[in-house]
Write an enzyme that holds these catalytic residues in place. Structure first.
Site, PDB file in Angstrom:
ATOM      1  CG  HIS A  88      -1.972   1.080   1.089  1.00 20.58           C
ATOM      2  ND1 HIS A  88      -1.724   2.372   1.470  1.00 20.58           N
ATOM      3  CD2 HIS A  88      -3.229   1.058   0.575  1.00 20.58           C
ATOM      4  CE1 HIS A  88      -2.804   3.107   1.206  1.00 20.58           C
ATOM      5  NE2 HIS A  88      -3.727   2.330   0.667  1.00 20.58           N
ATOM      6  CD  GLU A 157      -5.274   1.804  -3.146  1.00 24.43           C
ATOM      7  OE1 GLU A 157      -6.457   1.938  -2.855  1.00 24.43           O
ATOM      8  OE2 GLU A 157      -4.368   1.733  -2.304  1.00 24.43           O
TER       9      GLU A 157
HETATM   10  P1  13P Z   1      -9.351   6.676  -0.088  1.00 22.93           P
HETATM   11  O1  13P Z   1     -10.531   5.889  -0.611  1.00 22.93           O
HETATM   12  O2  13P Z   1      -9.624   7.303   1.236  1.00 22.93           O
HETATM   13  O3  13P Z   1      -8.851   7.623  -1.110  1.00 22.93           O
HETATM   14  O4  13P Z   1      -8.175   5.606   0.173  1.00 22.93           O
HETATM   15  C1  13P Z   1      -7.901   4.674  -0.811  1.00 22.93           C
HETATM   16  C2  13P Z   1      -6.955   3.675  -0.275  1.00 22.93           C
HETATM   17  O5  13P Z   1      -5.839   3.992   0.106  1.00 22.93           O
HETATM   18  C3  13P Z   1      -7.416   2.289  -0.184  1.00 22.93           C
HETATM   19  O6  13P Z   1      -6.370   1.427   0.089  1.00 22.93           O
END
Ligand code: 13P
Length: 234
Positions: A88, A157
């Protein structure tokens, strides 16, 4: 599809138990066939039997030992956890985990047959450096990772979209997902500012196999709406 909630450093054990039970009720009442994953904080892990799968946000590549502040396999086994989030952006960029450390962790949990949600994504400066540089950066996050591992799920992400309310255009998400699908046929989730208001459009995109949701998932009714969108799309 796979609908995942990363609760990060939120919800106590008690709150998490209530939250997971609310999801479980929804999923069974509405005969949801999607895969629902929840990643609570380490101290909020509980044994859970049901359709909702509980995973760990992090654990060290060890059964146990002298790694202050970390938990290991023994602690996950206590709660029958067989799912883990690795790579992450907050672990890479805030807590300084290197690709080398992530690969070690990946291999440790892969050898144990864990379902691994492996995250990749570029910071803003890489995005601004142009597509080629950005894709090279994301490619470097695949280095050392067994992209054909059968229990692998990848989450794209973009770092700049996490917790900011910013999100790439739908066309851009589809384009990047299509490129990333060439690296691995593993299910590919999108994460970063997914909300009830945009989840349906994101889930409908080609090569998006689900979503990984942070802040908007903290409200069980919002997260359940997103689960329902995925169910309706199927
Ligand atoms: P947000 O949905 O708060 O932007 O976070 C996304 C995230 O880091 C999920 O792992």
């Amino acid at each position: 599809m796979i609908i995942a909630a990363n609760l990060k450093t939120n919800l106590t054990r008690k709150q998490t138990e209530i939250y997971v039970n609310e999801l479980e009720d929804y999923v069974s009442k509405h005969t949801i066939s999607q895969e629902v994953l929840v990643f609570p904080a380490a101290s909020s892990l509980n044994p859970h039997a049901g359709k909702v799968i509980i995973g760990a946000q992090n654990a060290y590549a060890t059964h146990n030992g002298a790694f202050t502040g970390e938990i290991g396999l023994d602690h996950l086994e206590e709660f029958s956890i067989k799912t883990i989030l690795i790579g992450h952006s907050e672990r890479r960029h805030v807590l300084g985990e290197t690709q080398e450390a992530l690969v070690k962790k990946f291999n440790f949990y892969k050898d144990l047959g864990f379902k691994i949600v492996y995250c990749v994504g570029e910071p803003l400066e890489m995005r601004e450096a142009g597509k080629e540089t950005m894709m090279e950066y994301i490619s470097s996050q695949y280095e050392g990772i067994d992209t054909s591992y059968e229990n692998l799920i990848i989450a794209y992400e973009p770092v700049w979209a996490i917790g900011t309310g910013l999100i790439p255009t739908l066309e851009n998400i589809e384009e990047i997902h299509t490129d990333l699908k060439e690296k691995s046929i593993a299910p590919l989730l999108y994460g970063g500012s997914v909300k009830v208001t945009n989840a349906k459009e994101v889930l409908a995109l080609r090569n998006v196999d689900g979503i990984l949701v942070g802040s908007a998932a903290l409200y069980s009714e919002h997260f359940c709406s997103m689960i329902q969108y995925a169910e309706d799309l199927n």
